[in-house]
Design a protein around this motif. Structure first.
Motif, PDB file in Angstrom:
ATOM      1  N   LEU A 117      -9.680   6.854  -0.815  1.00  0.00           N
ATOM      2  CA  LEU A 117      -8.420   7.122  -1.169  1.00  0.00           C
ATOM      3  C   LEU A 117      -7.499   7.202  -0.274  1.00  0.00           C
ATOM      4  O   LEU A 117      -6.426   6.853   0.006  1.00  0.00           O
ATOM      5  CB  LEU A 117      -8.250   8.240  -2.550  1.00  0.00           C
ATOM      6  N   GLU A 118      -8.299   8.078   0.847  1.00  0.00           N
ATOM      7  CA  GLU A 118      -7.631   8.386   2.067  1.00  0.00           C
ATOM      8  C   GLU A 118      -7.333   7.128   2.902  1.00  0.00           C
ATOM      9  O   GLU A 118      -6.364   6.902   3.547  1.00  0.00           O
ATOM     10  CB  GLU A 118      -8.539   9.608   3.003  1.00  0.00           C
ATOM     11  N   GLN A 170      -1.164   4.952   6.097  1.00  0.00           N
ATOM     12  CA  GLN A 170      -0.143   4.754   6.777  1.00  0.00           C
ATOM     13  C   GLN A 170       0.694   6.258   6.661  1.00  0.00           C
ATOM     14  O   GLN A 170       1.370   6.442   7.519  1.00  0.00           O
ATOM     15  CB  GLN A 170       0.801   3.781   6.106  1.00  0.00           C
ATOM     16  N   PHE A 171       0.375   6.954   5.723  1.00  0.00           N
ATOM     17  CA  PHE A 171       1.051   8.194   5.437  1.00  0.00           C
ATOM     18  C   PHE A 171       0.379   9.160   6.482  1.00  0.00           C
ATOM     19  O   PHE A 171       1.106  10.299   6.999  1.00  0.00           O
ATOM     20  CB  PHE A 171       0.976   8.694   3.932  1.00  0.00           C
ATOM     21  N   LEU A 172      -1.125   9.198   6.375  1.00  0.00           N
ATOM     22  CA  LEU A 172      -1.786  10.028   7.214  1.00  0.00           C
ATOM     23  C   LEU A 172      -1.402  10.076   8.736  1.00  0.00           C
ATOM     24  O   LEU A 172      -1.300  10.809   9.651  1.00  0.00           O
ATOM     25  CB  LEU A 172      -2.894  10.089   6.713  1.00  0.00           C
ATOM     26  N   MET A 173      -1.181   8.637   9.220  1.00  0.00           N
ATOM     27  CA  MET A 173      -1.057   8.427  10.765  1.00  0.00           C
ATOM     28  C   MET A 173       0.271   8.987  10.996  1.00  0.00           C
ATOM     29  O   MET A 173       0.357   9.414  12.447  1.00  0.00           O
ATOM     30  CB  MET A 173      -1.019   6.719  10.781  1.00  0.00           C
ATOM     31  N   ARG A 174       1.131   8.885  10.200  1.00  0.00           N
ATOM     32  CA  ARG A 174       2.601   9.503  10.494  1.00  0.00           C
ATOM     33  C   ARG A 174       2.765  10.969  10.473  1.00  0.00           C
ATOM     34  O   ARG A 174       3.483  11.609  10.553  1.00  0.00           O
ATOM     35  CB  ARG A 174       3.639   8.738   9.723  1.00  0.00           C
ATOM     36  N   GLY A 175       1.456  11.560   9.921  1.00  0.00           N
ATOM     37  CA  GLY A 175       1.548  13.005   9.751  1.00  0.00           C
ATOM     38  C   GLY A 175       2.344  13.555   8.412  1.00  0.00           C
ATOM     39  O   GLY A 175       2.566  14.540   8.393  1.00  0.00           O
ATOM     40  N   THR A 176       2.744  12.657   7.653  1.00  0.00           N
ATOM     41  CA  THR A 176       3.062  12.974   6.236  1.00  0.00           C
ATOM     42  C   THR A 176       2.600  13.420   5.112  1.00  0.00           C
ATOM     43  O   THR A 176       2.168  12.506   4.009  1.00  0.00           O
ATOM     44  CB  THR A 176       4.091  11.633   5.637  1.00  0.00           C
ATOM     45  N   MET A 229      -2.526   4.305  -3.312  1.00  0.00           N
ATOM     46  CA  MET A 229      -2.132   5.211  -2.362  1.00  0.00           C
ATOM     47  C   MET A 229      -1.021   5.094  -1.438  1.00  0.00           C
ATOM     48  O   MET A 229      -0.479   5.933  -1.027  1.00  0.00           O
ATOM     49  CB  MET A 229      -3.535   5.702  -1.877  1.00  0.00           C
ATOM     50  N   CYS A 230      -0.994   3.636  -1.032  1.00  0.00           N
ATOM     51  CA  CYS A 230       0.133   3.470  -0.244  1.00  0.00           C
ATOM     52  C   CYS A 230       1.614   3.227  -1.017  1.00  0.00           C
ATOM     53  O   CYS A 230       2.371   2.702   0.022  1.00  0.00           O
ATOM     54  CB  CYS A 230      -0.083   2.032   0.641  1.00  0.00           C
TER      55      CYS A 230
END
Length: 237
Positions: free
Chosen positions: A97-98, A103-109, A153-154
């Motif tokens: 799921l990660e 795209q969220f995790l790379m942006r730190g959101t 998830m995206c």
């Protein structure tokens, strides 16, 4: 929402898709049916950016996306649930799921990631019970839930599904399509390609028939279910 215009896609010397044109309305549930080898998976892979067309265009909300890299297509709001599920077998359910939320995790959101994770786990409670379990040890139905959850998830606006019923028991297929209908009611645009024509058309609002790389019939799903040509070729009637 999505317009596919005169799309040609080739393998080697031959065209797999030959002038495909069709539309996917915003917020609708659209089906693409056809026999094995008709070009359904090729169309899905091309829309998602995994393949490049030799001719034609794919327009999402007025913007040309054909030929863009897959990760950029995802950022435009399009996610693919691939044929055969393609979960990352050695990774846990949570890690799969990660991967869908890169795209969220790379942006730190991380707050956005957690909200999306809560949404997916509420949609598929069985995944919540198996977050630490290796994805490869899940049943086929659970892996399909994971593949759909990973795509969700995206936070897509358009969800593409390639043969989501493949290899699944009828009860699980019913559950999967009921979940897709719920997502559509919540505003997500759904585009499903399937050999299981009857269950797909019963859930869809509109449908297209793909034969030998060309769209040969289009119309409201209910009309296609009653069409004698569709009955004979795809419904076993």
């Amino acid at each position: 929402m999505l317009e596919i215009r005169n799309l040609h896609v080739s393998y080697g010397q031959g065209d797999v898709l030959r002038g495909v044109s069709l539309g996917i309305p915003d917020g609708g549930f659209t089906a693409l049916i056809g026999a094995n080898g008709a070009g359904k998976s090729t169309l899905m892979r091309t829309v998602s950016g995994l393949m490049k067309p030799s001719k034609g265009s794919i327009v999402l909300d007025g913007q040309e996306i054909s030929g863009q890299r897959a990760e950029r297509v995802v950022r435009q709001g399009v996610a693919l649930v691939p044929e055969g599920r393609k979960v990352f077998a050695p990774l846990s359910v949570g890690e799969n799921l990660e991967m869908g939320a890169f795209q969220f995790l790379m942006r730190g959101t991380k707050d956005r990631y957690r909200r999306r994770l809560d949404f997916v786990l509420a949609l598929f409670p069985r995944l919540a019970e198996r977050l630490a379990q290796p994805a490869g040890t899940l049943s086929g139905g659970e892996q399909q839930m994971l593949a759909i959850g990973r795509a969700l998830m995206c936070e897509p606006r358009l969800l593409l599904l390639d043969e989501p019923s493949m290899g699944l028991a009828p009860l699980v297929v019913t559950q999967i399509f009921a979940t897709l209908s719920t997502l559509c009611e919540q505003g997500l645009t759904i585009f499903v390609c399937e050999q299981n024509s009857e269950v797909t058309l019963r859930h869809a609002a509109y449908g297209h028939v793909l034969e030998n790389g060309q769209v040969t019939l289009s119309g409201p799903a209910g009309e296609l279910l009653r069409d004698e040509r569709v009955k004979e070729a795809y419904l076993g009637v």
